[in-house]
Design a protein around this motif. Structure first.
Motif, PDB file in Angstrom:
ATOM      1  N   GLY A 250      40.001  84.287  10.071  1.00 42.34           N
ATOM      2  CA  GLY A 250      39.501  85.602   9.703  1.00 42.34           C
ATOM      3  C   GLY A 250      40.574  86.666   9.621  1.00 42.34           C
ATOM      4  N   SER A 251      40.131  87.874   9.295  1.00 41.56           N
ATOM      5  CA  SER A 251      40.987  89.057   9.296  1.00 41.56           C
ATOM      6  C   SER A 251      40.946  89.648  10.708  1.00 41.56           C
ATOM      7  CB  SER A 251      40.495  90.067   8.264  1.00 41.56           C
ATOM      8  OG  SER A 251      41.293  91.221   8.264  1.00 41.56           O
TER       9      SER A 251
ATOM     10  N   ALA B 214      38.373  87.938  12.981  1.00 36.66           N
ATOM     11  CA  ALA B 214      39.041  87.156  14.028  1.00 36.66           C
ATOM     12  C   ALA B 214      39.325  88.098  15.194  1.00 36.66           C
ATOM     13  CB  ALA B 214      40.331  86.538  13.505  1.00 36.66           C
TER      14      ALA B 214
ATOM     15  N   THR C 112      30.364  89.842  13.066  1.00 37.19           N
ATOM     16  CA  THR C 112      31.259  88.717  12.780  1.00 37.19           C
ATOM     17  C   THR C 112      31.938  88.832  11.421  1.00 37.19           C
ATOM     18  OG1 THR C 112      29.413  87.450  11.859  1.00 37.19           O
ATOM     19  CG2 THR C 112      29.921  87.135  14.213  1.00 37.19           C
ATOM     20  N   ASN C 113      31.568  89.845  10.630  1.00 35.19           N
ATOM     21  CA  ASN C 113      32.142  89.997   9.299  1.00 35.19           C
ATOM     22  C   ASN C 113      32.459  91.471   9.059  1.00 35.19           C
ATOM     23  OD1 ASN C 113      32.232  90.142   6.184  1.00 35.19           O
ATOM     24  ND2 ASN C 113      32.036  87.946   6.585  1.00 35.19           N
ATOM     25  N   TRP C 114      33.617  91.731   8.431  1.00 33.20           N
ATOM     26  CA  TRP C 114      34.025  93.131   8.207  1.00 33.20           C
ATOM     27  C   TRP C 114      33.048  93.869   7.284  1.00 33.20           C
ATOM     28  CZ3 TRP C 114      37.025  95.553  11.342  1.00 33.20           C
ATOM     29  CH2 TRP C 114      38.031  94.857  12.030  1.00 33.20           C
TER      30      TRP C 114
ATOM     31  N   ASN D  99      37.247  81.623  15.292  1.00 31.37           N
ATOM     32  CA  ASN D  99      37.653  81.997  13.940  1.00 31.37           C
ATOM     33  C   ASN D  99      39.053  82.607  13.917  1.00 31.37           C
ATOM     34  OD1 ASN D  99      36.981  82.213  11.181  1.00 31.37           O
ATOM     35  ND2 ASN D  99      36.609  84.395  11.424  1.00 31.37           N
TER      36      ASN D  99
ATOM     37  N   LYS E 197      34.886  89.581   4.698  1.00 30.56           N
ATOM     38  CA  LYS E 197      35.812  88.681   5.365  1.00 30.56           C
ATOM     39  C   LYS E 197      35.373  88.524   6.810  1.00 30.56           C
ATOM     40  CE  LYS E 197      40.071  89.692   2.766  1.00 30.56           C
ATOM     41  NZ  LYS E 197      41.466  90.208   2.882  1.00 30.56           N
ATOM     42  N   SER E 198      35.484  87.323   7.332  1.00 25.64           N
ATOM     43  CA  SER E 198      35.129  87.102   8.725  1.00 25.64           C
ATOM     44  C   SER E 198      36.120  87.818   9.642  1.00 25.64           C
ATOM     45  CB  SER E 198      35.091  85.609   9.037  1.00 25.64           C
ATOM     46  OG  SER E 198      36.318  85.010   8.698  1.00 25.64           O
TER      47      SER E 198
END
Length: 318
Positions: free
Chosen positions: A234-235, A202, A189-191, A230, A199-200
């Motif tokens: 998010g990214s 998306a 869920t996060n880079w 998200n 960053k979260s």
């Protein structure tokens, strides 16, 4: 501090709060969903007038064929990513007066149409199109054909890579197949879990029935993709086909990630080294009695037809 000064300070603070709120809304929501492309691109996913047959400034591959179709001309349709290809087929084989474009869309009587994957499969089942050029049909599209007692013939005519796309500023360059699956099941869920920034993620999805969504469901192989709440925060990561990303959209703010360390290049597709390669097809009804349908498909599979596929930027079937 007198009452007037306090009132002025209160007003300034209120203005500042609204300014910050407006900027936040723009950055978080408006900027993410604002479509910079023209109305034509937004409605059809491709600029139709950029790839018209018979047009001197067209971006299609132009070729002169010894074969010319006459009589009952097959109506062709297909996916946005393949529109430059089947428009080039029409340009090579059809008389110029068989195509009618009104500046926004193809007229109803035109032999060339472009209704995207979902619309094209419906058209061929309904008998409005004779041959459509698309990726593999979805379960729903096959079910629609069955409900209408239509048996479809799918003939592979070329190959393409299915790719994952992120922002060019994202430091992540490569993901494994399992990494991507875990993004879409929300285990990742996060880079930062993947060597990127904190960053979260998306995880964007495509429309139901599109060629890309069908390919993605095949890639997930039964693992359910979870709804991403998200999307605006998010990214992002998304997916499509390589040629559509590199040539049709050609957006410099995007980059394709390597998969299992392999770049989705034409050479790696041809060698079979890139992990996700899909055929695309000429699709028609088995009960279609128009003899030009077989002539068209045979020509597409000939050296002349396959050269258009290669010169456009795809990979031939042989």
């Amino acid at each position: 501090m007198n009452k007037t000064v306090k009132q002025i300070i209160s007003i300034l603070l209120l203005v500042a709060v609204f300014a910050v709120f407006d900027i936040g809304i723009y950055e978080v929501f408006t900027k993410r969903v604002n479509n910079k492309y023209s109305e034509g691109m937004q409605s059809k996913s491709v600029e139709l007038d950029a790839y018209l047959p018979f047009d001197q400034d067209s971006r299609i591959v132009k070729t002169t064929s010894s074969v010319k179709l006459e009589g009952e001309l097959p109506v062709v349709d297909g996916a946005a990513a393949l529109y430059p290809v089947f428009s080039a087929f029409v340009s090579a084989l059809y008389p110029e007066n068989s195509v009618s474009f009104n500046g926004v869309d193809f007229d109803k009587e035109s032999t060339l149409q472009m209704n995207n994957t979902r619309g094209a499969y419906k058209s061929v089942v309904d008998g409005d199109a004779d041959v459509v050029f698309c990726a593999k049909p979805s379960e729903e599209q096959l079910a629609y054909a069955k409900e209408n007692n239509v048996e479809l013939e799918l003939e592979p005519i070329g190959r393409e890579a299915f790719v994952f796309v992120i922002n060019a500023s994202n430091p992540v360059d490569s993901l494994s197949v399992e990494d991507v699956k875990k993004i879409y099941t929300q285990e990742n869920t996060n880079w930062s879990q993947l060597g990127g920034e904190k960053k979260s993620i998306a995880a964007l999805q495509r429309n139901k029935g599109s060629g890309s969504q069908t390919a993605m469901l095949s890639f997930m192989n039964g693992e359910p993709m979870k709804k991403d709440w998200n999307t605006f925060m998010g990214s992002a990561i998304g997916y499509s086909f390589r040629y559509y990303v590199t040539d049709v959209v050609a957006d410099g703010t995007l980059k394709m990630v390597k998969l299992n360390g392999v770049e989705p290049s034409v050479e790696n597709i041809r060698k079979g080294e890139y992990p996700i390669v899909s055929d695309f097809y000429a699709v028609y009804r088995k009960d279609n009695q128009n003899e030009n349908v077989r002539k068209l498909v045979d020509w597409v599979l000939s050296e002349e037809g396959q050269k258009i596929i290669v010169d456009t930027g795809y990979v031939s079937v042989y």
